[in-house]
Design a protein around this motif. Structure first.
Motif, PDB file in Angstrom:
ATOM      1  N   SER A   5      20.537  46.267  61.804  1.00 12.03           N
ATOM      2  CA  SER A   5      20.075  47.647  61.980  1.00 12.03           C
ATOM      3  C   SER A   5      20.037  48.036  63.461  1.00 12.03           C
ATOM      4  CB  SER A   5      18.712  47.860  61.322  1.00 12.03           C
ATOM      5  OG  SER A   5      17.712  47.130  61.987  1.00 12.03           O
ATOM      6  N   MET A   6      19.663  47.104  64.320  1.00  4.51           N
ATOM      7  CA  MET A   6      19.637  47.399  65.760  1.00  4.51           C
ATOM      8  C   MET A   6      21.066  47.479  66.312  1.00  4.51           C
ATOM      9  SD  MET A   6      16.459  47.853  66.566  1.00  4.51           S
ATOM     10  CE  MET A   6      16.237  48.552  64.936  1.00  4.51           C
ATOM     11  N   TYR A   7      21.951  46.622  65.848  1.00  2.20           N
ATOM     12  CA  TYR A   7      23.353  46.655  66.268  1.00  2.20           C
ATOM     13  C   TYR A   7      24.011  47.965  65.835  1.00  2.20           C
ATOM     14  CZ  TYR A   7      28.280  45.449  66.633  1.00  2.20           C
ATOM     15  OH  TYR A   7      29.612  45.457  66.933  1.00  2.20           O
ATOM     16  N   ALA A   8      23.657  48.437  64.652  1.00  2.86           N
ATOM     17  CA  ALA A   8      24.256  49.661  64.101  1.00  2.86           C
ATOM     18  C   ALA A   8      23.900  50.904  64.917  1.00  2.86           C
ATOM     19  CB  ALA A   8      23.819  49.846  62.645  1.00  2.86           C
ATOM     20  N   LEU A   9      22.901  50.810  65.764  1.00  8.81           N
ATOM     21  CA  LEU A   9      22.537  51.945  66.615  1.00  8.81           C
ATOM     22  C   LEU A   9      23.567  52.177  67.723  1.00  8.81           C
ATOM     23  CD1 LEU A   9      18.678  51.438  66.899  1.00  8.81           C
ATOM     24  CD2 LEU A   9      19.872  53.275  65.691  1.00  8.81           C
ATOM     25  N   GLY A  10      24.521  51.276  67.859  1.00  6.45           N
ATOM     26  CA  GLY A  10      25.611  51.448  68.822  1.00  6.45           C
ATOM     27  C   GLY A  10      25.090  51.622  70.240  1.00  6.45           C
ATOM     28  N   GLY A  11      25.455  52.724  70.876  1.00  4.33           N
ATOM     29  CA  GLY A  11      25.040  53.008  72.242  1.00  4.33           C
ATOM     30  C   GLY A  11      23.548  53.188  72.404  1.00  4.33           C
ATOM     31  N   HIS A  12      22.823  53.295  71.303  1.00  5.19           N
ATOM     32  CA  HIS A  12      21.369  53.439  71.343  1.00  5.19           C
ATOM     33  C   HIS A  12      20.648  52.129  71.018  1.00  5.19           C
ATOM     34  CE1 HIS A  12      21.696  57.742  71.841  1.00  5.19           C
ATOM     35  NE2 HIS A  12      22.540  57.761  70.824  1.00  5.19           N
ATOM     36  N   SER A  13      21.417  51.029  70.881  1.00  4.91           N
ATOM     37  CA  SER A  13      20.790  49.735  70.598  1.00  4.91           C
ATOM     38  C   SER A  13      19.818  49.383  71.712  1.00  4.91           C
ATOM     39  CB  SER A  13      21.850  48.638  70.482  1.00  4.91           C
ATOM     40  OG  SER A  13      22.602  48.792  69.319  1.00  4.91           O
ATOM     41  N   PRO A  14      18.596  49.017  71.362  1.00  3.97           N
ATOM     42  CA  PRO A  14      17.597  48.705  72.389  1.00  3.97           C
ATOM     43  C   PRO A  14      17.762  47.294  72.949  1.00  3.97           C
ATOM     44  CG  PRO A  14      16.642  48.434  70.231  1.00  3.97           C
ATOM     45  CD  PRO A  14      18.034  48.975  70.015  1.00  3.97           C
ATOM     46  N   LYS A  15      17.131  47.056  74.078  1.00  7.73           N
ATOM     47  CA  LYS A  15      17.062  45.705  74.631  1.00  7.73           C
ATOM     48  C   LYS A  15      15.971  44.947  73.885  1.00  7.73           C
ATOM     49  CE  LYS A  15      18.979  46.533  79.102  1.00  7.73           C
ATOM     50  NZ  LYS A  15      18.977  46.174  80.493  1.00  7.73           N
ATOM     51  N   TRP A  16      16.083  43.632  73.903  1.00  7.03           N
ATOM     52  CA  TRP A  16      15.137  42.774  73.210  1.00  7.03           C
ATOM     53  C   TRP A  16      14.905  41.498  74.005  1.00  7.03           C
ATOM     54  CZ3 TRP A  16      17.213  38.027  72.191  1.00  7.03           C
ATOM     55  CH2 TRP A  16      18.605  37.947  72.189  1.00  7.03           C
ATOM     56  N   ARG A  17      13.798  40.835  73.715  1.00  3.87           N
ATOM     57  CA  ARG A  17      13.531  39.486  74.203  1.00  3.87           C
ATOM     58  C   ARG A  17      12.707  38.766  73.155  1.00  3.87           C
ATOM     59  NH1 ARG A  17       9.047  39.955  79.063  1.00  3.87           N
ATOM     60  NH2 ARG A  17       7.412  40.945  77.817  1.00  3.87           N
ATOM     61  N   THR A  18      12.787  37.448  73.137  1.00  4.79           N
ATOM     62  CA  THR A  18      12.090  36.663  72.126  1.00  4.79           C
ATOM     63  C   THR A  18      11.142  35.662  72.770  1.00  4.79           C
ATOM     64  OG1 THR A  18      13.855  35.000  72.075  1.00  4.79           O
ATOM     65  CG2 THR A  18      13.982  36.788  70.449  1.00  4.79           C
ATOM     66  N   LYS A  19      10.171  35.240  71.965  1.00  4.44           N
ATOM     67  CA  LYS A  19       9.287  34.146  72.355  1.00  4.44           C
ATOM     68  C   LYS A  19       9.517  33.006  71.377  1.00  4.44           C
ATOM     69  CE  LYS A  19       4.558  32.685  73.132  1.00  4.44           C
ATOM     70  NZ  LYS A  19       3.138  33.001  72.942  1.00  4.44           N
ATOM     71  N   CYS A  20       9.699  31.796  71.917  1.00  5.80           N
ATOM     72  CA  CYS A  20       9.935  30.602  71.105  1.00  5.80           C
ATOM     73  C   CYS A  20       8.608  30.046  70.605  1.00  5.80           C
ATOM     74  CB  CYS A  20      10.679  29.561  71.940  1.00  5.80           C
ATOM     75  SG  CYS A  20      11.002  28.041  71.042  1.00  5.80           S
ATOM     76  N   VAL A  21       8.523  29.808  69.317  1.00  3.72           N
ATOM     77  CA  VAL A  21       7.288  29.317  68.714  1.00  3.72           C
ATOM     78  C   VAL A  21       7.021  27.858  69.092  1.00  3.72           C
ATOM     79  CG1 VAL A  21       8.275  28.564  66.502  1.00  3.72           C
ATOM     80  CG2 VAL A  21       5.900  29.350  66.593  1.00  3.72           C
ATOM     81  N   THR A  22       8.061  27.086  69.393  1.00  2.00           N
ATOM     82  CA  THR A  22       7.861  25.658  69.668  1.00  2.00           C
ATOM     83  C   THR A  22       7.443  25.361  71.099  1.00  2.00           C
ATOM     84  OG1 THR A  22      10.228  25.368  70.048  1.00  2.00           O
ATOM     85  CG2 THR A  22       9.412  24.871  67.839  1.00  2.00           C
ATOM     86  N   ASN A  23       7.941  26.140  72.088  1.00  2.00           N
ATOM     87  CA  ASN A  23       7.601  25.827  73.477  1.00  2.00           C
ATOM     88  C   ASN A  23       7.040  27.012  74.276  1.00  2.00           C
ATOM     89  OD1 ASN A  23       9.810  27.401  74.204  1.00  2.00           O
ATOM     90  ND2 ASN A  23      11.139  25.652  74.599  1.00  2.00           N
ATOM     91  N   GLY A  24       6.924  28.183  73.653  1.00  2.00           N
ATOM     92  CA  GLY A  24       6.337  29.344  74.306  1.00  2.00           C
ATOM     93  C   GLY A  24       7.247  30.079  75.282  1.00  2.00           C
ATOM     94  N   HIS A  25       8.491  29.638  75.400  1.00  2.00           N
ATOM     95  CA  HIS A  25       9.431  30.279  76.325  1.00  2.00           C
ATOM     96  C   HIS A  25       9.708  31.723  75.893  1.00  2.00           C
ATOM     97  CE1 HIS A  25      12.809  30.908  79.010  1.00  2.00           C
ATOM     98  NE2 HIS A  25      13.509  31.336  77.970  1.00  2.00           N
ATOM     99  N   VAL A  26       9.647  32.643  76.860  1.00  2.00           N
ATOM    100  CA  VAL A  26       9.997  34.042  76.622  1.00  2.00           C
ATOM    101  C   VAL A  26      11.342  34.273  77.303  1.00  2.00           C
ATOM    102  CG1 VAL A  26       9.354  36.451  77.008  1.00  2.00           C
ATOM    103  CG2 VAL A  26       7.588  34.753  76.470  1.00  2.00           C
TER     104      VAL A  26
END
Length: 105
Positions: A16-37
């Motif tokens: 759904s985010m990819y389908a936004l094309g030129g309006h696709s937002p930026k994202w970042r994740t947090k890892c549940v195992t080591n807390g890395h963002v």
């Protein structure tokens, strides 16, 4: 921590985010195992699923303005994911503390 998303829901979010094309937002994740963002990324097709989904505690989705926020929110509501509004967009949860209440977008 208890998982509340599965691979199917993560793929629905990704698509759904990819389908936004030129309006696709930026994202970042947090890892549940080591807390890395992770660093902010805007590539949903390959990068988001590159290492699978099993370690994603949450993904933050950054919106640029109110119009962009409404566009992204409409897509999040279509896929009905657990998350919340943040000051700069949204956070979608892959894991939560056991017994914690969960809202859905």
């Amino acid at each position: 921590m208890s998982p509340i998303m599965n691979n199917t829901k993560w793929r629905e979010l990704q698509q759904s985010m990819y389908a936004l094309g030129g309006h696709s937002p930026k994202w970042r994740t947090k890892c549940v195992t080591n807390g890395h963002v992770s660093n902010w990324d805007g590539e949903w097709f390959y990068h988001f699923s590159e290492c699978g989904y099993k370690d994603i505690e949450w993904v933050e989705i950054q919106t640029e303005n109110e119009e962009h926020r409404n566009l992204v929110l409409a897509e999040l509501r279509k896929v009905h994911v657990p998350g919340e509004h943040t000051a700069h967009g949204f956070r979608v949860y892959g894991y939560v503390q056991e017994g914690s209440p969960v809202e859905y977008l």
